[in-house]
Scaffold this motif. Structure first.
Motif, PDB file in Angstrom:
ATOM      1  N   LEU A 134      36.954 -16.186 -27.762  1.00 19.10           N
ATOM      2  CA  LEU A 134      36.384 -16.197 -29.119  1.00 19.10           C
ATOM      3  C   LEU A 134      34.853 -16.126 -29.054  1.00 19.10           C
ATOM      4  N   ALA A 136      33.778 -12.626 -27.895  1.00 22.48           N
ATOM      5  CA  ALA A 136      34.000 -11.629 -28.963  1.00 22.48           C
ATOM      6  C   ALA A 136      32.918 -11.737 -30.029  1.00 22.48           C
ATOM      7  N   ASN A 137      32.524 -12.966 -30.351  1.00 23.52           N
ATOM      8  CA  ASN A 137      31.549 -13.169 -31.417  1.00 23.52           C
ATOM      9  C   ASN A 137      30.111 -12.946 -30.959  1.00 23.52           C
ATOM     10  N   LYS A 182      36.831  -6.591 -32.423  1.00 21.59           N
ATOM     11  CA  LYS A 182      37.354  -7.902 -32.001  1.00 21.59           C
ATOM     12  C   LYS A 182      38.723  -7.777 -31.309  1.00 21.59           C
ATOM     13  N   ASN A 183      39.444  -6.706 -31.660  1.00 18.91           N
ATOM     14  CA  ASN A 183      40.778  -6.591 -31.042  1.00 18.91           C
ATOM     15  C   ASN A 183      40.730  -6.073 -29.598  1.00 18.91           C
ATOM     16  N   HIS A 191      42.974 -11.468 -31.069  1.00 19.42           N
ATOM     17  CA  HIS A 191      42.242 -11.802 -32.303  1.00 19.42           C
ATOM     18  C   HIS A 191      43.258 -11.894 -33.443  1.00 19.42           C
ATOM     19  N   SER A 192      43.373 -13.052 -34.063  1.00 21.09           N
ATOM     20  CA  SER A 192      44.355 -13.207 -35.138  1.00 21.09           C
ATOM     21  C   SER A 192      43.932 -12.416 -36.369  1.00 21.09           C
ATOM     22  N   ASP A 193      44.889 -11.625 -36.888  1.00 26.01           N
ATOM     23  CA  ASP A 193      44.649 -10.892 -38.140  1.00 26.01           C
ATOM     24  C   ASP A 193      45.289 -11.644 -39.304  1.00 26.01           C
ATOM     25  N   LYS A 250      42.602 -16.358 -39.534  1.00 27.24           N
ATOM     26  CA  LYS A 250      42.051 -15.093 -39.043  1.00 27.24           C
ATOM     27  C   LYS A 250      40.896 -15.358 -38.094  1.00 27.24           C
ATOM     28  N   GLY A 251      40.827 -14.577 -37.034  1.00 28.73           N
ATOM     29  CA  GLY A 251      39.670 -14.654 -36.135  1.00 28.73           C
ATOM     30  C   GLY A 251      39.884 -15.547 -34.930  1.00 28.73           C
ATOM     31  N   ILE A 290      41.471 -16.705 -31.458  1.00 24.32           N
ATOM     32  CA  ILE A 290      42.170 -15.969 -30.390  1.00 24.32           C
ATOM     33  C   ILE A 290      43.463 -16.735 -30.129  1.00 24.32           C
TER      34      ILE A 290
END
Ligand code: NAD
Ligand code: LMR
Length: 350
Positions: free
Chosen positions: A160, A163-164, A171-172, A290-292, A299-300, A302
């Motif tokens: 996470l 990614a950020n 992000k995916n 990455h949670s959709d 959301k967001g 991992i």
């Protein structure tokens, strides 16, 4: 016997032409001189992660420390001494720009392992910050198709953070490794049911690579039948099985005095292979993505889900039935990931 095949037209010319004509891809591996690195590099160089027809150039990243770089030099010497046909180059470095330059994959292993008595999230204070700089360097230097698998713990939240801190990288493209948990769970079930481990399919680890992860046995199959039909010992499934998988990392540390290494490297190869090759029909595998918002997860985060791949892109498998038992376990692991996220707020750019 050994030379039989060379009497056919399939001589080394044809082997080279048909099996090794792909251009090499570049793979960065951090923590390359560490325990996991010592297994992982040799497996990748022999084709276990990207396939037996995919040449690779390995970018081996270590900390700028004399001892670590000397050890890395020794590892490079050993890689040379293997004469791997697929290995087309080595870039040993402690410079992140050089290390991530043009790479198609980054396997972020380099981080401190936990000791007995610790939870993985206790490492956030030491390891979390590693992934800000690495995320940034990936965004700046990597190839446009970059994919990143985080192994260093706590791997979901480190992923996470990376990614950020990687502006411009979708992000995916960021993953966290839960394949080791999937493999552990499959073996526990196979042993209990006295079947070969290959009979166990559709095993999803949900959530965090931590003591709250949920190995969903309800939707797992043994020879195509739901696990609870094959293993009628429900108390074992609900208690012993789940606890064994959740605590396996700690059990290895207790037994070895060091955290898992060869099995972790194997799981990293499995993850890359499964993400880069089509998933067998009807099956799925586990990896943190990455949670959709699927399954109501924030959301967001991992979050490890049941995943399928077409060899290029992945999807979160939808419509997996979850009963109240599973929903409660998934809620607990999501709550832990939210807590971890709140602990690293200062490492997540607004
Ligand atoms: P190790 O201590 O043997 O090796 C770690 C290596 O990383 C060392 O060589 C160190 O110099 C290097 N390193 C540290 N910080 C670095 C940085 N910023 N950049 C580059 N290299 C760096 O540890 P290990 O046993 O190889 O484990 C590595 C990590 O993987 C640990 O955090 C461990 O908890 C984790 N792990 C995760 C899983 C999983 O399933 N996700 C499984 C096993 C281990
Ligand atoms: C594991 O699951 O073996 C690793 O995450 C190492 C650990 O700290 O348990």
């Amino acid at each position: 016997m050994r030379n039989t095949c060379f009497k056919t037209p399939i001589n080394s010319y044809w082997v080279t032409k048909y099996f090794m004509s792909k251009p090499p891809i570049r793979i960065a591996i951090t923590g390359a001189a560490g325990q996991i690195g010592y297994s992982l590099l040799f497996r990748i160089a022999s084709g276990a992660a990207f396939g037996p027809d995919q040449p690779v150039i390995l970018h081996l990243i270590e900390i700028p420390d004399e001892k670590a770089m000397a050890a890395l030099n020794g590892v490079c010497m050993e890689l040379d001494d293997c004469a791997f046909p697929l290995l087309k180059g080595l870039v040993p470095t402690s410079n992140l720009d050089e290390g991530f330059k043009g790479v198609n994959w980054a396997l972020l292993v380099g981080a401190v392992p936990r000791k007995a008595g610790m939870e993985r999230k206790d490492l956030l204070g030491i390891n979390g910050k590693i992934f800000t700089g690495q995320g940034n360097a990936i965004a700046k230097n990597a190839a446009s198709d970059i994919r990143v698998l985080v192994v260093g713990n706590p791997c979901n939240t480190n992923s996470l953070i990376a990614a950020n801190n990687a502006p411009g990288v979708p992000k995916n493209r960021f993953f966290a490794m839960t394949a080791l948990d999937e493999n552990r769970a499959k073996t526990q079930l196979a042993q209990k049911a006295s079947v070969d481990v290959t009979a166990v399919t559709n095993l999803a680890i949900w959530g965090n690579h931590s003591a709250t992860m949920y190995p969903d046995f309800f939707n797992t199959k043994i020879n195509g039948r739901p696990v609870p039909e094959v293993i009628s010992h429900r108390e074992w499934l609900e208690k012993d099985f789940i606890a064994t998988v959740q605590q396996r990392g700690a059990a290895i540390i207790k037994a070895r005095g060091l955290s898992s290494a060869a099995s972790a490297a194997n799981a990293a190869c499995n993850t890359v292979y499964k993400l880069t090759h089509p998933t067998p029909a009807g099956d799925w595998f586990s990896v943190g993505v990455h949670s959709d918002g699927s399954y109501g997860i924030e959301k967001g985060l991992i979050f490890s889900y049941p995943i399928r791949s077409n060899g290029k892109d992945f999807e979160i498998v939808q419509g997996v039935p979850l009963n109240d038992f599973s929903k409660a376990k998934i809620a607990a692991t999501e709550a832990e990931l939210k807590e971890e996220k709140s602990l690293v707020g200062d490492l997540l750019p607004k």
